[in-house]
Design an enzyme around this catalytic site. Structure first.
Site, mmCIF file in Angstrom:
data_model
loop_
_atom_site.group_PDB
_atom_site.id
_atom_site.type_symbol
_atom_site.label_atom_id
_atom_site.label_comp_id
_atom_site.label_asym_id
_atom_site.label_seq_id
_atom_site.Cartn_x
_atom_site.Cartn_y
_atom_site.Cartn_z
ATOM 1 N N GLY A 1 51.888 39.682 33.831
ATOM 2 C CA GLY A 1 52.803 38.573 33.612
ATOM 3 C C GLY A 1 52.945 38.230 32.141
ATOM 4 O O GLY A 1 52.101 38.587 31.312
ATOM 5 N N ASN B 1 43.746 43.208 38.640
ATOM 6 C CA ASN B 1 44.679 42.278 39.264
ATOM 7 C C ASN B 1 46.109 42.710 38.944
ATOM 8 O O ASN B 1 46.452 42.928 37.789
ATOM 9 C CB ASN B 1 44.417 40.862 38.748
ATOM 10 C CG ASN B 1 45.444 39.850 39.214
ATOM 11 O OD1 ASN B 1 45.994 39.093 38.437
ATOM 12 N ND2 ASN B 1 45.709 39.821 40.500
ATOM 13 N N ASN C 1 42.806 35.773 31.717
ATOM 14 C CA ASN C 1 43.005 36.028 33.145
ATOM 15 C C ASN C 1 41.706 35.950 33.933
ATOM 16 O O ASN C 1 41.721 35.662 35.132
ATOM 17 C CB ASN C 1 43.655 37.391 33.364
ATOM 18 C CG ASN C 1 45.174 37.341 33.384
ATOM 19 O OD1 ASN C 1 45.821 38.080 34.108
ATOM 20 N ND2 ASN C 1 45.752 36.468 32.576
ATOM 21 N N HIS D 1 48.960 34.948 44.111
ATOM 22 C CA HIS D 1 48.786 36.252 43.474
ATOM 23 C C HIS D 1 47.544 36.320 42.597
ATOM 24 O O HIS D 1 47.078 37.398 42.257
ATOM 25 C CB HIS D 1 50.038 36.541 42.634
ATOM 26 C CG HIS D 1 50.123 37.933 42.098
ATOM 27 N ND1 HIS D 1 50.052 39.062 42.895
ATOM 28 C CD2 HIS D 1 50.281 38.400 40.824
ATOM 29 C CE1 HIS D 1 50.167 40.141 42.150
ATOM 30 N NE2 HIS D 1 50.306 39.765 40.893
#
Length: 287
Positions: free
Chosen positions: A40, A107, A48, A265
């Site tokens: 992202g 991820n 993260n 997510h």
């Protein structure tokens, strides 16, 4: 609300890998684990995994890179085969760190990187934990609203804090109230790095050939990939469809699947306590 330990002091390095720089932060001692972040806007490794590093470092050597194209690493990747480019960079990082093998935790985009690396060179991966990885059934359905929001961030009128906030609060997590403004502000600042704006590392594929390379369910090697794998998928994921978890579990010969209720997510962030427990146990062989 559960509080989470802040990441401990980390050793930071900017390493030359194949003529490009990869930023790495490290802490802890034990079997090596690479934490690979999502794709992202404004994403980076330590941010993260801010709720996971300290807990995992009590048992493992935790290595947290900024993926090629992100954070403090060299910008730009080969967009004709983005997952392959990421995997090549991280495999080169393993070589640079002198690691023959390591656990991989990934991820989203980082999950796709981990899976591609394992498919290309399974001898380099001990165990994998994948959270809502990209590339699962990508050619079989239209993009989700969340993925469209992500891919549209640098298009149209360009990046803005409002677009970033909508992506994070509307699509990245299940409970938007959990995300403090400071997280939005930090990611927005990182997302408008001029080098990233000029060459975004995550874009819509320009050809069918590239798109097919990005769909792991069409890769016959998946059916014989024996790397022990734990898939964690948020049941309310609006970026990558939770049905992808079942696709992986049905194809991979040694794959556990855990679908996390009322979670989006960002499983490792929203459900950090559960993630830390399951991840550490699985990587240590306490399945």
């Amino acid at each position: 609300m559960t509080t989470h330990t802040a990441p401990p002091p980390m050793q930071e390095s900017l390493l030359d890998v194949g003529g490009r720089k990869i930023f790495v932060a490290e802490t802890g001692d034990g079997p090596p684990v690479l934490l690979l972040h999502g794709g992202g806007p404004g994403a980076s490794g330590v941010s993260n995994y801010a709720r996971n590093i300290a807990e995992l470092a009590t048992e493992f050597r935790v290595v947290v890179p900024d993926l090629p194209g992100y954070g403090r690493s060299t910008k730009g990747i080969d967009l004709t085969d983005p997952f392959g480019a990421l995997a090549t960079g991280i495999r080169g990082l393993l070589d640079r760190l002198g690691l023959d093998r390591a656990h991989l935790v990934g991820n989203s985009y980082g999950g796709a990187c981990a899976l591609r690396l394992a498919l290309d060179t399974p001898d380099r991966v001990d165990r994998m934990v994948l959270m809502g990885p990209g590339g699962i059934g990508t050619t079989r359905a239209l993009p989700t609203p969340g993925l469209n929001s992500l891919l549209n961030y640098y298009t149209g009128d360009g990046p803005s804090r409002l677009k970033l906030e909508r992506f994070v609060r509307d699509y990245l997590v299940f409970n938007a109230a959990q995300v403090p403004d400071s997280v939005i502000d930090a990611r927005y600042r990182d997302s408008i790095d001029p080098e990233v704006v000029a060459d975004p590392p995550l874009r819509r594929p320009k050809s069918a050939a590239t798109l097919w390379k990005m769909d792991f369910t069409r890769d016959k090697r998946l059916n014989r990939l024996a790397v022990p794998t734990l898939v964690l998928w948020g049941g309310a994921d609006k970026v990558n469809r939770p049905t992808g978890g079942r696709m992986l579990a049905d194809r991979m010969p040694d794959c556990d699947l855990y679908e996390v209720a009322n979670t989006g997510h960002w499983v490792q962030w929203e459900r950090a306590d559960l993630f830390n427990q399951l991840c550490a146990a699985f990587l240590a062989g306490r399945r």
